[in-house]
Design a protein around this motif. Structure first.
Motif, PDB file in Angstrom:
ATOM      1  N   ARG A  22      37.641  13.782 -20.332  1.00  0.00           N
ATOM      2  CA  ARG A  22      37.805  15.097 -19.696  1.00  0.00           C
ATOM      3  C   ARG A  22      37.036  15.192 -18.383  1.00  0.00           C
ATOM      4  O   ARG A  22      37.333  16.037 -17.539  1.00  0.00           O
ATOM      5  CB  ARG A  22      37.380  16.202 -20.664  1.00  0.00           C
ATOM      6  N   GLY A  23      36.026  14.334 -18.205  1.00  0.00           N
ATOM      7  CA  GLY A  23      35.364  14.199 -16.913  1.00  0.00           C
ATOM      8  C   GLY A  23      34.262  15.185 -16.607  1.00  0.00           C
ATOM      9  O   GLY A  23      33.589  15.042 -15.584  1.00  0.00           O
ATOM     10  N   ALA A  24      34.047  16.198 -17.441  1.00  0.00           N
ATOM     11  CA  ALA A  24      33.035  17.218 -17.156  1.00  0.00           C
ATOM     12  C   ALA A  24      31.710  16.871 -17.836  1.00  0.00           C
ATOM     13  O   ALA A  24      31.697  16.257 -18.909  1.00  0.00           O
ATOM     14  CB  ALA A  24      33.521  18.581 -17.637  1.00  0.00           C
ATOM     15  N   PRO A  25      30.575  17.276 -17.262  1.00  0.00           N
ATOM     16  CA  PRO A  25      29.274  17.011 -17.886  1.00  0.00           C
ATOM     17  C   PRO A  25      29.177  17.665 -19.269  1.00  0.00           C
ATOM     18  O   PRO A  25      29.724  18.750 -19.497  1.00  0.00           O
ATOM     19  CB  PRO A  25      28.272  17.641 -16.915  1.00  0.00           C
ATOM     20  N   PHE A  26      28.459  17.004 -20.180  1.00  0.00           N
ATOM     21  CA  PHE A  26      28.250  17.576 -21.512  1.00  0.00           C
ATOM     22  C   PHE A  26      26.927  17.086 -22.085  1.00  0.00           C
ATOM     23  O   PHE A  26      26.328  16.124 -21.586  1.00  0.00           O
ATOM     24  CB  PHE A  26      29.410  17.236 -22.457  1.00  0.00           C
ATOM     25  N   ARG A  34      22.083  16.287 -39.064  1.00  0.00           N
ATOM     26  CA  ARG A  34      22.341  14.985 -38.427  1.00  0.00           C
ATOM     27  C   ARG A  34      23.808  14.814 -38.040  1.00  0.00           C
ATOM     28  O   ARG A  34      24.298  13.694 -37.887  1.00  0.00           O
ATOM     29  CB  ARG A  34      21.898  13.814 -39.323  1.00  0.00           C
ATOM     30  N   VAL A  35      24.513  15.923 -37.854  1.00  0.00           N
ATOM     31  CA  VAL A  35      25.900  15.891 -37.402  1.00  0.00           C
ATOM     32  C   VAL A  35      25.917  15.843 -35.876  1.00  0.00           C
ATOM     33  O   VAL A  35      25.186  16.590 -35.214  1.00  0.00           O
ATOM     34  CB  VAL A  35      26.682  17.132 -37.892  1.00  0.00           C
ATOM     35  N   GLN A  36      26.745  14.978 -35.309  1.00  0.00           N
ATOM     36  CA  GLN A  36      26.850  14.889 -33.856  1.00  0.00           C
ATOM     37  C   GLN A  36      27.457  16.171 -33.290  1.00  0.00           C
ATOM     38  O   GLN A  36      28.457  16.667 -33.786  1.00  0.00           O
ATOM     39  CB  GLN A  36      27.723  13.698 -33.457  1.00  0.00           C
ATOM     40  N   ARG A  37      26.856  16.682 -32.228  1.00  0.00           N
ATOM     41  CA  ARG A  37      27.374  17.854 -31.523  1.00  0.00           C
ATOM     42  C   ARG A  37      27.532  17.517 -30.049  1.00  0.00           C
ATOM     43  O   ARG A  37      26.630  16.940 -29.444  1.00  0.00           O
ATOM     44  CB  ARG A  37      26.437  19.050 -31.672  1.00  0.00           C
ATOM     45  N   LEU A  38      28.683  17.886 -29.476  1.00  0.00           N
ATOM     46  CA  LEU A  38      28.940  17.713 -28.056  1.00  0.00           C
ATOM     47  C   LEU A  38      29.166  19.097 -27.461  1.00  0.00           C
ATOM     48  O   LEU A  38      30.022  19.841 -27.941  1.00  0.00           O
ATOM     49  CB  LEU A  38      30.170  16.834 -27.817  1.00  0.00           C
ATOM     50  N   VAL A  39      28.383  19.438 -26.440  1.00  0.00           N
ATOM     51  CA  VAL A  39      28.452  20.772 -25.846  1.00  0.00           C
ATOM     52  C   VAL A  39      28.773  20.640 -24.362  1.00  0.00           C
ATOM     53  O   VAL A  39      27.967  20.079 -23.603  1.00  0.00           O
ATOM     54  CB  VAL A  39      27.117  21.527 -26.029  1.00  0.00           C
ATOM     55  N   PRO A  40      29.935  21.134 -23.909  1.00  0.00           N
ATOM     56  CA  PRO A  40      30.239  21.077 -22.474  1.00  0.00           C
ATOM     57  C   PRO A  40      29.331  21.999 -21.686  1.00  0.00           C
ATOM     58  O   PRO A  40      28.966  23.077 -22.147  1.00  0.00           O
ATOM     59  CB  PRO A  40      31.705  21.547 -22.408  1.00  0.00           C
ATOM     60  N   LEU A  41      28.958  21.575 -20.489  1.00  0.00           N
ATOM     61  CA  LEU A  41      28.138  22.397 -19.608  1.00  0.00           C
ATOM     62  C   LEU A  41      29.066  23.187 -18.687  1.00  0.00           C
ATOM     63  O   LEU A  41      29.814  22.612 -17.896  1.00  0.00           O
ATOM     64  CB  LEU A  41      27.193  21.524 -18.786  1.00  0.00           C
ATOM     65  N   GLY A  42      29.023  24.509 -18.806  1.00  0.00           N
ATOM     66  CA  GLY A  42      29.861  25.356 -17.983  1.00  0.00           C
ATOM     67  C   GLY A  42      29.031  26.383 -17.250  1.00  0.00           C
ATOM     68  O   GLY A  42      27.868  26.627 -17.593  1.00  0.00           O
ATOM     69  N   GLY A  43      29.615  27.014 -16.225  1.00  0.00           N
ATOM     70  CA  GLY A  43      28.887  28.012 -15.454  1.00  0.00           C
ATOM     71  C   GLY A  43      27.822  27.374 -14.600  1.00  0.00           C
ATOM     72  O   GLY A  43      27.898  26.201 -14.233  1.00  0.00           O
ATOM     73  N   GLU A  44      26.779  28.140 -14.293  1.00  0.00           N
ATOM     74  CA  GLU A  44      25.710  27.644 -13.436  1.00  0.00           C
ATOM     75  C   GLU A  44      24.354  27.591 -14.130  1.00  0.00           C
ATOM     76  O   GLU A  44      23.440  26.922 -13.663  1.00  0.00           O
ATOM     77  CB  GLU A  44      25.598  28.521 -12.184  1.00  0.00           C
ATOM     78  N   ARG A  66      10.954  29.691 -28.250  1.00  0.00           N
ATOM     79  CA  ARG A  66      12.062  30.646 -28.369  1.00  0.00           C
ATOM     80  C   ARG A  66      13.006  30.527 -27.177  1.00  0.00           C
ATOM     81  O   ARG A  66      14.222  30.508 -27.337  1.00  0.00           O
ATOM     82  CB  ARG A  66      11.520  32.069 -28.495  1.00  0.00           C
ATOM     83  N   VAL A  67      12.461  30.496 -25.980  1.00  0.00           N
ATOM     84  CA  VAL A  67      13.218  30.116 -24.779  1.00  0.00           C
ATOM     85  C   VAL A  67      12.485  28.915 -24.219  1.00  0.00           C
ATOM     86  O   VAL A  67      11.354  29.029 -23.733  1.00  0.00           O
ATOM     87  CB  VAL A  67      13.278  31.252 -23.741  1.00  0.00           C
ATOM     88  N   HIS A  68      13.107  27.752 -24.315  1.00  0.00           N
ATOM     89  CA  HIS A  68      12.374  26.506 -24.060  1.00  0.00           C
ATOM     90  C   HIS A  68      12.549  26.008 -22.626  1.00  0.00           C
ATOM     91  O   HIS A  68      11.585  25.585 -21.978  1.00  0.00           O
ATOM     92  CB  HIS A  68      12.856  25.430 -25.043  1.00  0.00           C
ATOM     93  N   ALA A  69      13.803  26.001 -22.135  1.00  0.00           N
ATOM     94  CA  ALA A  69      14.065  25.449 -20.802  1.00  0.00           C
ATOM     95  C   ALA A  69      15.403  25.977 -20.300  1.00  0.00           C
ATOM     96  O   ALA A  69      16.194  26.551 -21.060  1.00  0.00           O
ATOM     97  CB  ALA A  69      14.075  23.923 -20.842  1.00  0.00           C
ATOM     98  N   LEU A  70      15.655  25.765 -19.015  1.00  0.00           N
ATOM     99  CA  LEU A  70      16.918  26.155 -18.396  1.00  0.00           C
ATOM    100  C   LEU A  70      17.562  24.952 -17.732  1.00  0.00           C
ATOM    101  O   LEU A  70      16.876  24.159 -17.062  1.00  0.00           O
ATOM    102  CB  LEU A  70      16.689  27.236 -17.334  1.00  0.00           C
ATOM    103  N   LEU A  71      18.863  24.804 -17.930  1.00  0.00           N
ATOM    104  CA  LEU A  71      19.641  23.838 -17.171  1.00  0.00           C
ATOM    105  C   LEU A  71      20.418  24.636 -16.134  1.00  0.00           C
ATOM    106  O   LEU A  71      21.060  25.638 -16.470  1.00  0.00           O
ATOM    107  CB  LEU A  71      20.600  23.061 -18.072  1.00  0.00           C
ATOM    108  N   GLU A  72      20.350  24.213 -14.880  1.00  0.00           N
ATOM    109  CA  GLU A  72      21.005  24.944 -13.800  1.00  0.00           C
ATOM    110  C   GLU A  72      21.714  23.976 -12.865  1.00  0.00           C
ATOM    111  O   GLU A  72      21.258  22.852 -12.647  1.00  0.00           O
ATOM    112  CB  GLU A  72      19.981  25.747 -12.998  1.00  0.00           C
ATOM    113  N   GLN A  73      22.818  24.447 -12.291  1.00  0.00           N
ATOM    114  CA  GLN A  73      23.525  23.681 -11.274  1.00  0.00           C
ATOM    115  C   GLN A  73      22.934  24.005  -9.917  1.00  0.00           C
ATOM    116  O   GLN A  73      22.846  25.168  -9.527  1.00  0.00           O
ATOM    117  CB  GLN A  73      25.016  24.009 -11.271  1.00  0.00           C
ATOM    118  N   VAL A  74      22.541  22.965  -9.203  1.00  0.00           N
ATOM    119  CA  VAL A  74      22.016  23.118  -7.851  1.00  0.00           C
ATOM    120  C   VAL A  74      22.777  22.147  -6.952  1.00  0.00           C
ATOM    121  O   VAL A  74      22.714  20.934  -7.160  1.00  0.00           O
ATOM    122  CB  VAL A  74      20.499  22.829  -7.785  1.00  0.00           C
ATOM    123  N   ALA A  75      23.524  22.686  -6.001  1.00  0.00           N
ATOM    124  CA  ALA A  75      24.300  21.862  -5.064  1.00  0.00           C
ATOM    125  C   ALA A  75      25.191  20.862  -5.806  1.00  0.00           C
ATOM    126  O   ALA A  75      25.315  19.702  -5.407  1.00  0.00           O
ATOM    127  CB  ALA A  75      23.381  21.134  -4.090  1.00  0.00           C
TER     128      ALA A  75
END
Length: 224
Positions: A22-26, A34-44, A66-75
Motif C-alpha cells: 500500500r506504500g504508506a507509513p505504518f 502477543r498478537v501482531q498489530r499494524l497501524v497506518p499513520l494518517g493525518g499530521e 498516560r500521554v507518552h509521546a507524539l508522532l508528527e509529520q514535519v515537511a
C-alpha cells in the motif's frame, strides 16, 4: 528489542507485505496477547500513551505514561517527540529521544516496555534478506523459484486475507508442469531452506514462511 523476519509467522509476514504494497507509513507492534498489530499513520499528529484517548493506546504497559509521546509529520517526514511527556522516556534504536527526532524506515521505537517498528515502504529501496538465508537464496534455481512464488502467491494476495500455501496440483496447473515435477522441486527446497520434518501441510507453510523471510519471494513477484 529488534525485529527480524524470522520472528514472524507466514500469515504475519503476509500481512506486513500487504501493508508494504500500500506504500504508506505504518507502525508494527505486538499487543498484550502477543498478537501482531499494524497501524497506518494518517493525518499530521499521532499520540501514543496508556490513556484510551491516544491514537496508539498502550493500556497494558505499566511503564508507558498516560500521554507518552507524539508522532508528527514535519515537511513530509514522520518524527517522534517526547518533550518530557513521559516518565520513563522514549527510545529510538536504543537511544533516548531528547525533543524531536526524525524517523527512518525500520527504526525501532520503545515507549515504556513496548517496542514499535516504524515502516515507511516508500523509503525502503532495497529488500534485504537475513544473512543466514543468503546461501539458500543463491542456490535456488529459476525453476525452483517459480515453484516458490506459486506456493506463496495466496499469501501475497493484495487483500492480505489468504494465508494458505498452494497445493502441488494448484502449483502444477499454474506453471503447466507435472505434479511430480513440483514434488521434486519442493523436496530440494525443503533441504535448501532446512525445513524440519513436520506434517506435510505445516512443512509447506514453513517453507513459504522461510522463503518470505529470506526475501527470495517478495510482493512484486505476484504482479509480474
Amino acid at each position: 528489542m529488534a525485529f527480524a523476519r524470522n520472528d514472524f509467522s507466514a500469515p504475519e509476514l503476509a500481512e506486513q507485505l500487504a501493508a508494504e504494497r500500500r506504500g504508506a507509513p505504518f507502525l508494527l507492534y505486538r499487543d498484550a496477547e502477543r498478537v501482531q498489530r499494524l497501524v497506518p499513520l494518517g493525518g499530521e499528529r499521532f499520540s501514543v500513551g496508556r490513556e484510551a484517548g491516544n491514537d496508539l493506546q498502550l493500556g497494558w504497559d505499566p511503564e508507558a505514561s498516560r500521554v507518552h509521546a507524539l508522532l508528527e509529520q514535519v515537511a513530509g517526514s514522520w518524527t517522534v517527540t517526547d518533550d518530557q511527556l513521559s516518565r520513563n522516556g522514549t527510545f529510538v534504536n536504543g537511544n533516548r529521544v531528547r525533543g524531536r527526532r526524525r524517523l527512518n524506515d525500520r527504526d525501532v521505537i520503545r515507549f515504556g516496555s513496548t517496542a514499535v517498528y516504524y515502516r515507511d515502504p516508500a523509503e525502503a529501496t532495497v529488500e534485504t534478506a537475513p544473512a543466514a538465508s543468503a546461501a539458500s537464496a543463491t542456490e535456488v534455481t529459476p525453476a525452483q523459484r517459480r515453484v516458490l512464488v506459486a506456493l506463496c502467491r495466496p499469501m501475497l494476495d493484495p487483500d492480505g486475507q489468504s494465508a494458505t500455501a498452494q497445493s502441488n496440483r494448484e502449483i502444477a496447473a499454474e506453471l503447466t508442469v507435472s505434479v511430480e515435477a513440483v514434488r521434486s522441486h519442493l523436496k530440494q527446497l525443503f533441504r535448501l531452506f532446512e525445513v524440519p520434518d513436520l506434517p506435510q501441510n505445516r512443512k509447506r507453510a514453513e517453507l513459504a514462511r522461510r522463503a518470505l523471510a529470506a526475501g527470495v519471494v517478495v510482493p512484486r513477484d505476484v504482479s509480474r
